[in-house]
Design an enzyme around this catalytic site. Sequence first.
Site, PDB file in Angstrom:
ATOM      1  N   HIS A  75       0.654   5.549   0.409  1.00  0.00           N
ATOM      2  CA  HIS A  75       0.667   6.361   1.998  1.00  0.00           C
ATOM      3  C   HIS A  75       0.011   7.587   1.031  1.00  0.00           C
ATOM      4  O   HIS A  75       1.273   8.012   0.535  1.00  0.00           O
ATOM      5  CB  HIS A  75       0.497   6.689   3.187  1.00  0.00           C
ATOM      6  N   HIS A 130       0.648  -0.813   0.173  1.00  0.00           N
ATOM      7  CA  HIS A 130      -0.318  -0.008  -0.032  1.00  0.00           C
ATOM      8  C   HIS A 130       0.378   1.623  -0.081  1.00  0.00           C
ATOM      9  O   HIS A 130       1.692   1.567   0.375  1.00  0.00           O
ATOM     10  CB  HIS A 130      -1.029   0.226   1.338  1.00  0.00           C
TER      11      HIS A 130
HETATM   12  P1  5GP Z   1       1.944   0.833   7.086  1.00  0.00           P
HETATM   13  O1  5GP Z   1       2.337   0.942   8.813  1.00  0.00           O
HETATM   14  O2  5GP Z   1       1.134  -0.902   7.308  1.00  0.00           O
HETATM   15  O3  5GP Z   1       2.238   1.226   5.992  1.00  0.00           O
HETATM   16  O4  5GP Z   1      -0.269   1.186   7.458  1.00  0.00           O
HETATM   17  C1  5GP Z   1      -1.180   0.753   7.664  1.00  0.00           C
HETATM   18  C2  5GP Z   1      -1.910   1.646   7.691  1.00  0.00           C
HETATM   19  O5  5GP Z   1      -3.227   1.533   7.250  1.00  0.00           O
HETATM   20  C3  5GP Z   1      -1.863   2.503   8.706  1.00  0.00           C
HETATM   21  O6  5GP Z   1      -2.160   4.146   8.946  1.00  0.00           O
HETATM   22  C4  5GP Z   1      -4.085   1.497   9.235  1.00  0.00           C
HETATM   23  O7  5GP Z   1      -5.016   3.487   9.676  1.00  0.00           O
HETATM   24  C5  5GP Z   1      -3.998   1.960   8.148  1.00  0.00           C
HETATM   25  N1  5GP Z   1      -5.201   0.878   8.163  1.00  0.00           N
HETATM   26  C6  5GP Z   1      -4.713  -0.423   8.971  1.00  0.00           C
HETATM   27  N2  5GP Z   1      -6.259  -0.788   9.131  1.00  0.00           N
HETATM   28  C7  5GP Z   1      -6.945  -0.744   8.384  1.00  0.00           C
HETATM   29  C8  5GP Z   1      -8.175  -0.404   8.301  1.00  0.00           C
HETATM   30  O8  5GP Z   1      -9.301  -1.512   8.671  1.00  0.00           O
HETATM   31  N3  5GP Z   1      -9.329   0.530   7.524  1.00  0.00           N
HETATM   32  C9  5GP Z   1      -8.545   1.279   7.151  1.00  0.00           C
HETATM   33  N4  5GP Z   1      -9.238   2.481   6.453  1.00  0.00           N
HETATM   34  N5  5GP Z   1      -6.702   1.412   7.474  1.00  0.00           N
HETATM   35  C10 5GP Z   1      -6.480   1.065   7.703  1.00  0.00           C
END
Ligand code: 5GP
Length: 137
Positions: A101, A99
């Site tokens: 951001h 993903h």
């Molecule tokens: P990472 O730290 O893996 O790069 O980012 C994961 C992101 O996914 C985090 O910013 C977190 O807030 C978001 N996230 C985790 N679970 C969910 C969810 O169930 N729905 C949404 N919309 N975002 C999520």
Amino acid sequence: MTDCIFCKIVAGDIPSARVYEDAGVVAFLDINPVNPGHTLVVPRVHVERLTDADESVVTAVAAAVGKCARAVMAATGAEGFNVLQNNGACAGQVVPHLHVHIIPRSASDGFRFGWRQGGYGEGELDAMRRRIAGRVS
Ligand code: 5GP
Ligand code: ZN
């Protein structure tokens, strides 16, 4: 992948606030935004890291990031934005489905990266350049 939260969002099995979708990606609002409008772009296919993705997936994600970033900027009136993509737990990846951001930013939002930057010793920069350049395929 059955127990992947982002696969479930892509499939519509759990709700999300979708802002864009096409044949390759779904984009939705991050549930815990750094700033309002913080958006995630995910490929429909389950891959963990950028380095696991086919070129067609990378291309689809990159195109969607551009489109969504323009929309996020227009919708939020932000002054700028960060594009961030974590790979591996040590790099801050919590959800193991690729993903990107898109984080709208303003000078007054108080959010700062804590990069600790170093340097290279004699000959190390060119040695590293050669090690990486020789492995790009
Ligand atoms: P990472 O730290 O893996 O790069 O980012 C994961 C992101 O996914 C985090 O910013 C977190 O807030 C978001 N996230 C985790 N679970 C969910 C969810 O169930 N729905 C949404 N919309 N975002 C999520
Ligand atoms: Zn997944």
